[in-house]
Design an enzyme around this catalytic site. Structure first.
Site, PDB file in Angstrom:
ATOM      1  CB  CYS A   3      25.701  33.491  39.267  1.00  0.00           C
ATOM      2  SG  CYS A   3      27.000  34.720  39.523  1.00  0.00           S
ATOM      3  CB  CYS A   6      24.612  35.006  42.644  1.00  0.00           C
ATOM      4  SG  CYS A   6      24.263  36.348  41.496  1.00  0.00           S
ATOM      5  CG  HIS A  99      34.925  39.540  38.876  1.00  0.00           C
ATOM      6  ND1 HIS A  99      34.061  38.956  37.970  1.00  0.00           N
ATOM      7  CD2 HIS A  99      36.175  39.245  38.451  1.00  0.00           C
ATOM      8  CE1 HIS A  99      34.762  38.324  37.051  1.00  0.00           C
ATOM      9  NE2 HIS A  99      36.041  38.485  37.308  1.00  0.00           N
TER      10      HIS A  99
END
Ligand code: AMP
Length: 112
Positions: A3, A6, A99
């Site tokens: 990700c 991440c 997000h």
């Protein structure tokens, strides 16, 4: 898990960090759609709005409050801004790590 957000949150990908605390991180969108385009993300991997539950309610409030603070810091609080969560294919969600987009700094078009 592979990700990109991440990876940014864990400082494994180089990004100019605009804000960070123990729960979230904010950085500039790599492909800005407005003069100010900042992404505010939780450090915890949550794929989308569909994956939120009651235990995330405080975190969500904090993301929005931080977006408001960043809007002020960026000088767009008075001129106006949009906060957007895209969820799923039809909304154009490309990154499966929740997000919040903070957009401003000029007239913003769009359907809403
Ligand atoms: P969304 O369509 O809501 O999933 O938006 C994802 C956003 O992430 C897009 O506006 C991309 O330009 C942005 N983005 C993707 N990768 C990066 C990255 N490495 N650094 C900053 N922004 C990124």
């Amino acid at each position: 898990m592979n990700c990109i957000f991440c990876s940014i949150a864990q400082k494994k990908s180089p990004t100019e960090i605009i804000y960070e605390d123990d729960q979230m991180i904010a950085f500039r969108d790599i492909n800005p759609k407005a003069p100010v385009h900042i992404l505010i993300i939780p450090k915890e991997h949550i794929a989308s709005l569909n994956d939120l539950n009651e235990s995330n309610s405080s975190l969500l409030g904090k993301l929005i409050l931080q977006a408001k603070n960043l809007a002020r810091q960026q000088g767009i609080a008075k001129s106006g801004y949009k906060l957007i969560f895209n969820c799923g294919k039809d909304a154009g969600q490309l990154v499966n790590h929740i997000h919040l987009h903070l957009l401003g700094g000029g007239p913003l078009g769009g359907i809403i």
